[in-house]
Design an enzyme around this catalytic site. Sequence first.
Site, short mmCIF file in Angstrom:
data_model
loop_
_atom_site.label_atom_id
_atom_site.label_comp_id
_atom_site.label_asym_id
_atom_site.label_seq_id
_atom_site.Cartn_x
_atom_site.Cartn_y
_atom_site.Cartn_z
N TYR A 56 0.80 -1.24 0.00
CA TYR A 56 0.00 0.00 0.00
C TYR A 56 0.83 1.28 0.00
O TYR A 56 0.27 2.37 -0.01
CB TYR A 56 -0.91 0.00 1.24
N ASP A 58 3.00 2.63 -2.22
CA ASP A 58 3.05 3.46 -3.44
C ASP A 58 1.83 4.37 -3.49
O ASP A 58 1.95 5.60 -3.61
CB ASP A 58 3.10 2.57 -4.68
N GLN A 302 -6.59 6.17 5.90
CA GLN A 302 -5.32 6.72 6.41
C GLN A 302 -5.48 7.53 7.70
O GLN A 302 -4.69 7.36 8.63
CB GLN A 302 -4.61 7.52 5.33
N GLY A 319 7.76 -0.46 5.63
CA GLY A 319 7.73 0.21 4.33
C GLY A 319 8.14 1.66 4.40
O GLY A 319 9.18 2.02 4.95
N GLU A 320 7.32 2.53 3.85
CA GLU A 320 7.68 3.95 3.76
C GLU A 320 6.69 4.85 4.49
O GLU A 320 7.05 5.63 5.37
CB GLU A 320 7.78 4.36 2.29
N ASP A 321 5.43 4.76 4.13
CA ASP A 321 4.49 5.77 4.63
C ASP A 321 4.19 5.58 6.12
O ASP A 321 4.15 6.56 6.87
CB ASP A 321 3.20 5.73 3.81
N SER A 322 3.98 4.35 6.57
CA SER A 322 3.72 4.15 8.00
C SER A 322 4.96 4.48 8.82
O SER A 322 4.87 4.95 9.97
CB SER A 322 3.22 2.73 8.29
O1 TRH Z 1 2.29 -1.30 2.47
P1 TRH Z 1 3.72 -1.04 2.60
O2 TRH Z 1 4.54 -2.20 2.91
O3 TRH Z 1 4.24 -0.36 1.31
C1 TRH Z 1 5.50 -0.61 0.74
C2 TRH Z 1 6.47 0.46 0.97
O4 TRH Z 1 5.98 1.67 0.54
C3 TRH Z 1 7.75 0.16 0.23
O5 TRH Z 1 8.68 1.18 0.43
C4 TRH Z 1 7.45 0.04 -1.21
O6 TRH Z 1 8.59 -0.24 -1.89
C5 TRH Z 1 6.45 -1.04 -1.35
O7 TRH Z 1 5.28 -0.75 -0.61
C6 TRH Z 1 6.04 -1.22 -2.79
O8 TRH Z 1 3.96 0.01 3.80
P2 TRH Z 1 3.68 1.58 3.88
O9 TRH Z 1 4.60 2.34 3.01
O10 TRH Z 1 3.70 1.91 5.30
O11 TRH Z 1 2.22 1.78 3.34
C7 TRH Z 1 1.10 1.38 4.06
C8 TRH Z 1 -0.01 2.39 3.88
O12 TRH Z 1 -1.21 1.88 4.42
C9 TRH Z 1 0.24 3.71 4.60
O13 TRH Z 1 -0.24 4.78 3.81
C10 TRH Z 1 -0.59 3.59 5.87
C11 TRH Z 1 -1.76 2.83 5.32
N1 TRH Z 1 -2.61 2.13 6.27
C12 TRH Z 1 -3.94 2.50 6.37
O14 TRH Z 1 -4.37 3.46 5.72
N2 TRH Z 1 -4.75 1.80 7.20
C13 TRH Z 1 -4.31 0.76 7.94
O15 TRH Z 1 -5.10 0.15 8.69
C14 TRH Z 1 -2.93 0.40 7.83
C15 TRH Z 1 -2.39 -0.73 8.67
C16 TRH Z 1 -2.12 1.10 6.99
#
Ligand code: TRH
Length: 423
Positions: A56, A58, A302, A319-322
């Site tokens: 999620y 990206d 979010q 990942g990145e955003d969390s």
């Molecule tokens: O989902 P991710 O593992 O995304 C990853 C990373 O971005 C990584 O760098 C990239 O290369 C890869 O994807 C393709 O973890 P990330 O970045 O934390 O993204 C999760 C998103 O989900 C973030 O915007 C928070 C959101 N989220 C919600 O909106 N609700 C929820 O309940 C949860 C648990 C997360």
Amino acid sequence: MSAAFAASSASASPAATAAAAPPASAEAADANAPAPSGTSHAAIAADLFCAVIDNYGDIGVCWRLARQLASEHGWQVRIFVDDLHAFQKLCPSLALDRSRQAVSGIIIEHWREPSRAGATLEVADVVIEAFGCEVPHVYVAAMARREREPVWLNLEYLSAEDWVADFHLRRSPHPRYALTKTFFFPGLGPGTGGVIKERHLDAARAAFETSSPTRDAWWQKTVGTPAPHADATVVSLFAYENPAVDSLLVQWRDAPTPVVLLVPEGRISGALARFFGLSAFEAGRHAERGNLRAHALAFTDQPGYDALLWASDINFVRGEDSFVRAQWAARPFVWHIYPQADDAHLPKLDAALEHYGRGLAAAARAALGRFWHAWNGVGPPDWADFQRHREVFQQRAVDWTRELATLGDLAGNLADFAKSQLK
Ligand code: TRH
């Protein structure tokens, strides 16, 4: 620069526009929904291209950026995204069957065919290519035909490594067209583009933290229980599959004080199910062993995820955003970095530790490093060792938010740069 992208499309060729199918009328009506507040006829139009590789992050980053450019800078934003299912998890109001729709004043195009950039080929003033996804050739050709060259930005993944500052805002001329792409690098240090932070974020967090009725209501609604007693340590757990979790669950079970674990449904849920002897650990489940009480939560939008971070004492993020949101939550956190081949992610983990750990005394810094490494496959996790430094980590987490804020916020930095190029 127009309320409905019309003016910004003036220089796109009729042929290019005709090459795309017209949108269905309902979708067109929706997509012509009122512009975001603060938008004038001179609003900057931006197109953001996002290919979802997996997970999620990206779309998570792109959606945040899009909303912030629209709500705080008055830009007219359109996102082209190839995976509406991943997007819908973060934005439940999104319709999966629409090729074009508007949510929060942002136009969302389901970007399906590589040769076609959505329903129209109007070229915006600012084109943001997220994470090296390739803008379709036909769109690039239309960019080159545009009377005024658009500002073309390649938004890169976040890395805390030092080289990032050297490459931030480097330009790369297109080999065939009179177009230049600029690399925009998020980062944790000076000279980078910073990280995303909305203007309202600190106030929203403060409102949550200072209102016990708000927090109580959150616990009842999200977890289905009252807020735990003050002696409990509340931990949120958002992670990839992780072998270290088995040992940690045992340590939490045997901990001297209660641990309340909040687990959004996802890739780590299977390990929880195994530990508790359940067939699944799906949203709504509660389980208990020893001093550990765990609750499986539904994936939220979010803003709901921010509230989860604020409701917890310690956040496990990935990942990145969390990872970024945990920093703004001003609480100790543990990062499960996105794993790459040949352990290419480990220097990135160390680079982040270098920034974040700089303000810590040696013993606490070493403990933080040990725990983050263990959570990323290097050594065993030692919860007692981490807990020993909790107060120091908490203070560092607060101080870090101030340091990080000195970089400005990514959307603001990006908007300032783009405007400087549009002059
Ligand atoms: O989902 P991710 O593992 O995304 C990853 C990373 O971005 C990584 O760098 C990239 O290369 C890869 O994807 C393709 O973890 P990330 O970045 O934390 O993204 C999760 C998103 O989900 C973030 O915007 C928070 C959101 N989220 C919600 O909106 N609700 C929820 O309940 C949860 C648990 C997360």
